[in-house]
Enzyme design. Structure first.
Site, PDB file in Angstrom:
ATOM      1  N   GLU A   1      -1.009  -5.331   8.534  1.00 14.25           N
ATOM      2  CA  GLU A   1      -0.418  -4.468   9.837  1.00 14.25           C
ATOM      3  C   GLU A   1      -1.162  -4.495  10.909  1.00 14.25           C
ATOM      4  O   GLU A   1      -2.283  -4.920  11.201  1.00 14.25           O
ATOM      5  CB  GLU A   1      -0.474  -2.890   9.401  1.00 14.25           C
TER       6      GLU A   1
ATOM      7  N   GLU B   1       9.404  -3.254  10.442  1.00 11.27           N
ATOM      8  CA  GLU B   1       9.728  -1.752   9.874  1.00 11.27           C
ATOM      9  C   GLU B   1      10.135  -0.732  10.960  1.00 11.27           C
ATOM     10  O   GLU B   1       9.390  -0.800  11.933  1.00 11.27           O
ATOM     11  CB  GLU B   1       8.365  -1.654   9.205  1.00 11.27           C
TER      12      GLU B   1
ATOM     13  N   ASP C   1      -0.885  -6.330  -0.128  1.00  5.55           N
ATOM     14  CA  ASP C   1      -1.162  -5.583   1.001  1.00  5.55           C
ATOM     15  C   ASP C   1      -2.652  -5.717   1.283  1.00  5.55           C
ATOM     16  O   ASP C   1      -3.435  -5.542   0.302  1.00  5.55           O
ATOM     17  CB  ASP C   1      -0.570  -4.363   1.096  1.00  5.55           C
TER      18      ASP C   1
ATOM     19  N   ASP D   1       0.815  -1.364   0.277  1.00  4.44           N
ATOM     20  CA  ASP D   1      -0.126  -0.090  -0.098  1.00  4.44           C
ATOM     21  C   ASP D   1       0.924   1.286   0.110  1.00  4.44           C
ATOM     22  O   ASP D   1       0.385   2.375  -0.139  1.00  4.44           O
ATOM     23  CB  ASP D   1      -1.160   0.053   1.035  1.00  4.44           C
ATOM     24  N   SER D   2       2.297   1.010  -0.102  1.00  2.00           N
ATOM     25  CA  SER D   2       3.223   2.041  -0.237  1.00  2.00           C
ATOM     26  C   SER D   2       2.814   2.957  -1.658  1.00  2.00           C
ATOM     27  O   SER D   2       3.214   4.042  -1.668  1.00  2.00           O
ATOM     28  CB  SER D   2       4.547   1.769  -0.055  1.00  2.00           C
TER      29      SER D   2
ATOM     30  N   LYS E   1      -0.697  -9.487   3.109  1.00  2.96           N
ATOM     31  CA  LYS E   1       0.141  -8.852   4.315  1.00  2.96           C
ATOM     32  C   LYS E   1      -0.795  -7.921   5.216  1.00  2.96           C
ATOM     33  O   LYS E   1      -1.612  -7.187   4.347  1.00  2.96           O
ATOM     34  CB  LYS E   1       1.342  -8.099   3.907  1.00  2.96           C
TER      35      LYS E   1
HETATM   36  O1  KIV Z   1       3.540  -1.183   1.686  1.00  5.00           O
HETATM   37  C1  KIV Z   1       4.676  -1.337   1.489  1.00  5.00           C
HETATM   38  O2  KIV Z   1       5.438  -1.248   0.683  1.00  5.00           O
HETATM   39  C2  KIV Z   1       5.206  -2.264   2.726  1.00  5.00           C
HETATM   40  C3  KIV Z   1       6.713  -2.201   2.808  1.00  5.00           C
HETATM   41  C4  KIV Z   1       7.444  -1.045   2.836  1.00  5.00           C
HETATM   42  C5  KIV Z   1       7.162  -3.522   3.883  1.00  5.00           C
HETATM   43  O3  KIV Z   1       4.748  -2.471   3.752  1.00  5.00           O
END
Ligand code: KIV
Length: 289
Positions: A124, A191, A92, A53-54, A122
């Site tokens: 959080e 992180e 994510d 989600d970056s 993934k």
């Molecule tokens: O969203 C992302 O790219 C991330 C990584 C930085 C681990 O969560």
């Protein structure tokens, strides 16, 4: 049954991470949000691709990850899936996609897998997500956990700072990591945590740690591709090592092209099409009434 795109013989599946950890072999993970970068990352031999989600910061210019939607992650995951065949593909779960109940979270994770082609998700969170991780794993959804700096909590945390800097906070993070492992996560992102804390988690857990700003002890290193290749704007965190300046490469290419157009140097004959030799053109005369 015929598959259109068979997996490569050396395709990375979830169990490969544990095998690599047991052998002390480091793996690498990069983000990708589209087909061309996925192809480049996959063909370069990166083991895990994260549709992170970056993308909120990196390609949408939002300033944080909060506005990123499940549709955006799902569409990007489909493109990355088409561009990759070896790397393990992790998508994510964006902010809001796993916060309104476990059933909804399972539905959203399944969408990333069925529609997006993700091979794992993934999410959080620490001990507050243990129940959800168990549930997802029960539904055959491989899960990567994510502790330390969790950018979806930016408003609660009040910025992007190194986490687990006190003995008490480190103890809580280490406990969280154990709980997420017990819940069934097959890997965990650490992180922006002190390298000593990451070292303890990596040594104590059987699952692989994926470090970003967490020192070299982690089993796997992850970076945002755009940071690594210099295709971002603004100050970078200290853990980013920039290996190229793609922004400059693009700027130079555009500048050269503009100069060529303005000077009449582009396109030349080879870059355009002529009529076949036997075709004679009759000039059209303006019809006067
Ligand atoms: O969203 C992302 O790219 C991330 C990584 C930085 C681990 O969560």
């Amino acid at each position: 049954m015929a598959y259109l795109k068979p997996d490569k013989p050396e395709k990375v599946y979830v169990p490969a991470l544990r095998t690599a950890k047991e052998k002390g072999e480091k793996l690498v993970c990069l983000t990708a949000y589209d087909y061309p970068t996925a192809r480049i990352v996959d063909e370069a031999g990166v083991d895990i691709i994260l549709v992170g989600d970056s993308m909120g910061n990196v390609i949408h210019g939002y300033g944080n990850t909060i506005p990123v939607t499940l549709d955006e992650i799902c569409s990007a995951t489909r493109a990355v899936k088409r561009g990759s065949s070896r790397a393990l593909l992790v998508a994510d779960m964006p902010y809001g996609s796993f916060h309104t109940g476990d059933d909804e979270a399972v539905r959203n994770a399944l969408r990333l897998m069925k529609d997006g082609g993700a091979e794992a998700v993934k999410l959080e969170g620490g001990r507050n997500r243990v129940g959800l991780v168990k549930r997802l794993v029960d539904e055959e959804i491989p899960v990567v956990a994510h502790v330390g700096l969790t950018p979806q909590s930016v408003h609660k945390m009040g910025g992007y700072r190194v986490q687990a800097k006190t003995a008490d906070a480190a103890k809580i993070l280490i406990e969280d990591a154990h709980m997420l492992e017990e819940a069934g996560a097959f890997s965990i992102v650490l992180e922006l945590v002190p390298r000593e804390v990451a070292e303890i988690v990596t040594a104590e857990l059987e699952i692989s740690t994926i470090g970003i700003g967490a020192g070299s002890a982690c089993d796997i290193q992850v970076l945002v591709l755009h940071d690594l290749i210099g295709f971002t704007f603004g100050r970078q965190p200290r853990f980013v090592r920039q290996y190229a300046n793609v922004s400059q490469v693009i700027t130079d290419a555009i500048t050269n092209w503009m100069q060529d157009v303005k000077s009449g140097n582009y396109p030349n004959e080879e870059e355009s099409y002529g009529l076949p030799k036997d075709v004679k053109l009759v000039e059209a005369k303006a019809v006067k009434k």
